[in-house]
Design an enzyme around this catalytic site. Structure first.
Site, short mmCIF file in Angstrom:
data_model
loop_
_atom_site.label_atom_id
_atom_site.label_comp_id
_atom_site.label_asym_id
_atom_site.label_seq_id
_atom_site.Cartn_x
_atom_site.Cartn_y
_atom_site.Cartn_z
N SER A 194 0.75 -1.13 -0.04
CA SER A 194 -0.06 -0.01 0.17
C SER A 194 0.87 1.27 0.14
CB SER A 194 -1.04 -0.14 1.24
OG SER A 194 -1.84 0.90 1.07
N HIS B 70 -2.54 -1.43 -4.14
CA HIS B 70 -3.85 -1.25 -4.34
C HIS B 70 -4.27 0.23 -4.48
CE1 HIS B 70 -4.42 -1.77 0.37
NE2 HIS B 70 -4.08 -0.78 0.05
#
EC number: 3.4.21.92
Length: 203
Positions: free
Chosen positions: A101, A126
């Site tokens: 992330s 993501h």
């Protein structure tokens, strides 16, 4: 039982006797920085403060940021990324363990050609998540608009830093995409995969 932060001896210039300081402060003096936790405002401010201090101390010496992080707050991660682009010295980023992330976002923000993953490191990208799970309709709409803006910002950075087309990054950010160190290199998030030191392997 927790052992706390280890301390190591350090001799200040001009002093005869060494003093004991925590290991991270000692490493900061060698321009080695660590992101070994979830990204939040506190750790982001610490890293930014250290980078600004080291930038002012000597603009000719590179910095090294070691990353083992599951991600965290989007704006905190973006602030670290922006600080890395602001300072004059090159910032090497080294992924050890996991850079997921916002951890992977910071990893890709290192100086191009100086982003490294250790052999067994993992990387995950993501899209940013919303923090509103239960709120008024107006708040949810405003939050959704802000998330879309942040997603657009993050997507553009990945496109710029990896060389991947916009449609590829946009599609991959729709889900959790995990990569090995070699896959992260092929993707363009890192430039090099570190080589194991075989001299340390015992039979």
């Amino acid at each position: 039982m927790p052992i706390g932060v280890p301390k190591v001896p350090f001799r200040l210039p001009g002093e005869e006797d060494a003093v004991w300081i925590d290991v991270y402060n000692r490493l900061y003096r060698e321009r080695l920085l660590f992101l070994g936790q979830q990204v939040d405002d506190e750790i982001a401010n610490q890293l930014i403060g250290i980078m600004m201090y080291l930038n002012g101390e000597d603009e000719s010496k590179d910095m090294y940021l070691y990353i083992n992080s599951p991600g965290g707050a989007v704006l905190a991660g973006i602030s670290v990324y922006d600080a890395m682009q602001f300072v004059v010295p090159d910032v090497h980023t080294i992924c050890m363990g996991l850079a997921a992330s916002m951890g992977s976002f910071i990893l890709t923000g290192g100086e191009i050609t100086k982003r490294i993953a250790l052999p067994h490191a993992r990387v995950m990208i993501h899209q940013p998540a919303s923090s509103y799970y239960d709120g008024q309709a107006g708040e949810c709409i405003m939050e959704a608009e802000e998330v879309l803006k942040l997603r657009d910002c993050i997507t553009k950075v990945y496109v710029q830093r990896t060389g991947k087309p916009l449609w590829v990054i946009s599609e991959d950010m729709e889900r959790d995409v995990f990569m090995s160190a070699k896959e992260a290199k092929l993707y363009g998030i890192v430039d090099l995969v570190a080589i194991e030191n075989n001299s340390t392997i015992k039979n």
